[in-house]
Design a protein around this motif. Structure first.
Motif, PDB file in Angstrom:
ATOM      1  N   PRO A  61      -3.032  -7.673   1.978  1.00 22.14           N
ATOM      2  CA  PRO A  61      -3.363  -6.568   2.885  1.00 22.14           C
ATOM      3  C   PRO A  61      -4.352  -7.039   3.942  1.00 22.14           C
ATOM      4  N   SER A  62      -4.196  -6.537   5.157  1.00 20.17           N
ATOM      5  CA  SER A  62      -5.097  -6.953   6.227  1.00 20.17           C
ATOM      6  C   SER A  62      -6.442  -6.255   6.165  1.00 20.17           C
ATOM      7  N   SER A  63      -6.530  -5.208   5.340  1.00 21.64           N
ATOM      8  CA  SER A  63      -7.813  -4.522   5.130  1.00 21.64           C
ATOM      9  C   SER A  63      -7.831  -3.949   3.724  1.00 21.64           C
ATOM     10  N   ASP A  64      -9.001  -3.559   3.271  1.00 20.55           N
ATOM     11  CA  ASP A  64      -9.156  -3.033   1.921  1.00 20.55           C
ATOM     12  C   ASP A  64      -8.920  -1.527   1.912  1.00 20.55           C
ATOM     13  N   THR A  65      -7.692  -1.149   2.255  1.00 25.65           N
ATOM     14  CA  THR A  65      -7.312   0.263   2.242  1.00 25.65           C
ATOM     15  C   THR A  65      -6.052   0.435   1.417  1.00 25.65           C
ATOM     16  N   ASP A  66      -5.867   1.633   0.881  1.00 29.28           N
ATOM     17  CA  ASP A  66      -4.659   1.897   0.097  1.00 29.28           C
ATOM     18  C   ASP A  66      -3.413   1.714   0.946  1.00 29.28           C
ATOM     19  N   GLU A  67      -3.488   2.096   2.212  1.00 31.99           N
ATOM     20  CA  GLU A  67      -2.333   1.999   3.095  1.00 31.99           C
ATOM     21  C   GLU A  67      -1.914   0.542   3.296  1.00 31.99           C
ATOM     22  N   ASP A  68      -2.889  -0.338   3.533  1.00 26.64           N
ATOM     23  CA  ASP A  68      -2.550  -1.743   3.754  1.00 26.64           C
ATOM     24  C   ASP A  68      -2.153  -2.441   2.456  1.00 26.64           C
ATOM     25  N   ARG A  69      -2.722  -2.011   1.327  1.00 25.67           N
ATOM     26  CA  ARG A  69      -2.284  -2.586   0.051  1.00 25.67           C
ATOM     27  C   ARG A  69      -0.831  -2.205  -0.234  1.00 25.67           C
ATOM     28  N   LYS A  70      -0.451  -0.979   0.083  1.00 25.24           N
ATOM     29  CA  LYS A  70       0.948  -0.572  -0.078  1.00 25.24           C
ATOM     30  C   LYS A  70       1.837  -1.354   0.880  1.00 25.24           C
ATOM     31  N   ALA A  71       1.353  -1.559   2.093  1.00 18.44           N
ATOM     32  CA  ALA A  71       2.125  -2.346   3.072  1.00 18.44           C
ATOM     33  C   ALA A  71       2.326  -3.769   2.580  1.00 18.44           C
ATOM     34  N   ALA A  72       1.296  -4.356   1.957  1.00 13.99           N
ATOM     35  CA  ALA A  72       1.416  -5.721   1.431  1.00 13.99           C
ATOM     36  C   ALA A  72       2.437  -5.784   0.306  1.00 13.99           C
ATOM     37  N   ALA A  73       2.480  -4.754  -0.539  1.00  9.56           N
ATOM     38  CA  ALA A  73       3.480  -4.725  -1.616  1.00  9.56           C
ATOM     39  C   ALA A  73       4.887  -4.662  -1.036  1.00  9.56           C
ATOM     40  N   MET A  74       5.062  -3.897   0.038  1.00 16.12           N
ATOM     41  CA  MET A  74       6.384  -3.817   0.669  1.00 16.12           C
ATOM     42  C   MET A  74       6.739  -5.132   1.357  1.00 16.12           C
ATOM     43  N   MET A  75       5.767  -5.763   1.998  1.00 14.68           N
ATOM     44  CA  MET A  75       6.026  -7.054   2.625  1.00 14.68           C
ATOM     45  C   MET A  75       6.397  -8.101   1.581  1.00 14.68           C
ATOM     46  N   ASP A  76       5.697  -8.091   0.450  1.00 19.22           N
ATOM     47  CA  ASP A  76       5.995  -9.033  -0.626  1.00 19.22           C
ATOM     48  C   ASP A  76       7.421  -8.833  -1.131  1.00 19.22           C
ATOM     49  N   ALA A  77       7.802  -7.567  -1.322  1.00 21.42           N
ATOM     50  CA  ALA A  77       9.165  -7.277  -1.782  1.00 21.42           C
ATOM     51  C   ALA A  77      10.200  -7.751  -0.773  1.00 21.42           C
ATOM     52  N   ALA A  78       9.936  -7.490   0.502  1.00 20.04           N
ATOM     53  CA  ALA A  78      10.903  -7.817   1.546  1.00 20.04           C
ATOM     54  C   ALA A  78      11.006  -9.313   1.785  1.00 20.04           C
ATOM     55  N   MET A  79       9.873  -9.978   1.889  1.00 23.06           N
ATOM     56  CA  MET A  79       9.851 -11.371   2.319  1.00 23.06           C
ATOM     57  C   MET A  79       9.960 -12.366   1.166  1.00 23.06           C
ATOM     58  N   ASN A  80       9.450 -12.009  -0.006  1.00 23.52           N
ATOM     59  CA  ASN A  80       9.424 -12.952  -1.129  1.00 23.52           C
ATOM     60  C   ASN A  80      10.432 -12.620  -2.225  1.00 23.52           C
ATOM     61  N   ARG A  81      10.549 -11.357  -2.579  1.00 25.04           N
ATOM     62  CA  ARG A  81      11.321 -10.977  -3.778  1.00 25.04           C
ATOM     63  C   ARG A  81      12.772 -10.612  -3.481  1.00 25.04           C
ATOM     64  N   GLY A  82      13.076 -10.334  -2.231  1.00 24.16           N
ATOM     65  CA  GLY A  82      14.399  -9.823  -1.896  1.00 24.16           C
ATOM     66  C   GLY A  82      15.538 -10.742  -2.266  1.00 24.16           C
ATOM     67  N   THR A  83      15.285 -12.043  -2.229  1.00 25.31           N
ATOM     68  CA  THR A  83      16.302 -13.014  -2.640  1.00 25.31           C
ATOM     69  C   THR A  83      15.938 -13.676  -3.959  1.00 25.31           C
ATOM     70  N   ALA A  84      14.689 -14.112  -4.092  1.00 22.67           N
ATOM     71  CA  ALA A  84      14.311 -14.890  -5.272  1.00 22.67           C
ATOM     72  C   ALA A  84      14.495 -14.110  -6.574  1.00 22.67           C
TER      73      ALA A  84
END
Length: 274
Positions: A61-84
């Protein structure tokens, strides 16, 4: 990378920016992967070793907020987990599975999950997610203020590399080969014809140290390949960024080993048997 950058972000060819088209591309690439592995198993000798090469970068997350932590989880799913995940575990990450909806037909995840012998990990930098009211729910943000970065603006973070190696080895339970890792600069030969890419030398020393640390923590890392041997064409950025450990004069094609080349040669020689 080519699904998100080509069909989601539109940075690379074919330049499409559409979430639904991106999800279509991801699922069909995954299905094609499973079909290709089965064909290879049928055609190749029984002892052939087959793997896949995902790009895995920690999403923070780019900041210590719930919104950015949720965004980081979505980015992780999209960029890292979607294929692997579907390729190595036989199931989509819960976030990706929800996004996929009825694209995933009965038997699709089993078809994608053709057992593999190794994983090739491409890694350069952590990514930073910021919440955005767009189709994806996140956007790429800059590294923290004051962070050491490369010419590409990527955060130099060997600890994140070490942690990704450990996590990948534990999560997917196959031998890991680092198939891409390196940094870009724009260093040219000096008056004597030498290419002193000191930043890359420092980068490689730290990132190779991270490989050793990951192995010490139990990661089954079998090999490391630098990106890249030669300076080359860098996708949408052309010939500007230089990733090679050998400098290429694009006008004459003269090739000049850099200081980083000599570092790797010395390390390889020191570790060679006999």
């Amino acid at each position: 990378m080519f699904t998100m950058l080509g069909y989601g972000a539109g940075v690379h060819a074919p330049g499409i920016r559409d979430r639904e088209t991106w999800l279509d591309a991801v699922h069909h690439v995954n299905l094609s992967h499973g079909a290709a592995v089965r064909r290879l198993r049928a055609e190749l000798p029984a002892d052939a070793l087959i793997g896949s090469v995902p790009n895995l970068q920690p999403a923070k997350p780019s900041s210590d907020t719930d919104e950015d932590r949720k965004a980081a989880a979505m980015m992780d799913a999209a960029m890292n987990r979607g294929t692997a995940d579907p390729v190595y575990l036989g199931r989509y990450d819960p976030i990706m599975r929800e996004w996929m909806g009825d694209r995933v037909k009965p038997g699709d995840e089993a078809a994608i999950h053709a057992p593999l012998d190794w994983l090739g990990l491409n890694h350069y930098s952590p990514t930073y997610a910021q919440a955005r009211a767009n189709a994806f729910g996140f956007r790429n943000a800059n590294p923290p203020e004051g962070a050491e970065t490369t010419l590409m603006g990527w955060h130099v973070a060997p600890d994140a590399f070490r942690d990704m190696l450990v996590e990948t080895s534990e999560r997917y339970r196959v031998p890991v080969y680092v198939t891409e890792n390196g940094m870009a600069d724009d260093v040219e030969p000096d008056a004597a014809g030498r290419v002193n890419d000191a930043a890359r030398v420092c980068y490689l020393q730290r990132y190779l140290g991270a490989v050793l640390e990951a192995r010490a923590r139990g990661a089954d890392v079998r090999g490391y390949l630098v990106w890249s041997l030669l300076d080359n064409f860098e996708w949408a950025m052309g010939y500007g960024p230089r990733f090679g450990v050998v400098h290429v004069d694009y006008k004459t094609l003269k090739r000049t080993p850099k200081a980083s080349y000599r570092l790797l040669a010395e390390l390889a020689g020191a570790s060679a048997p006999g």
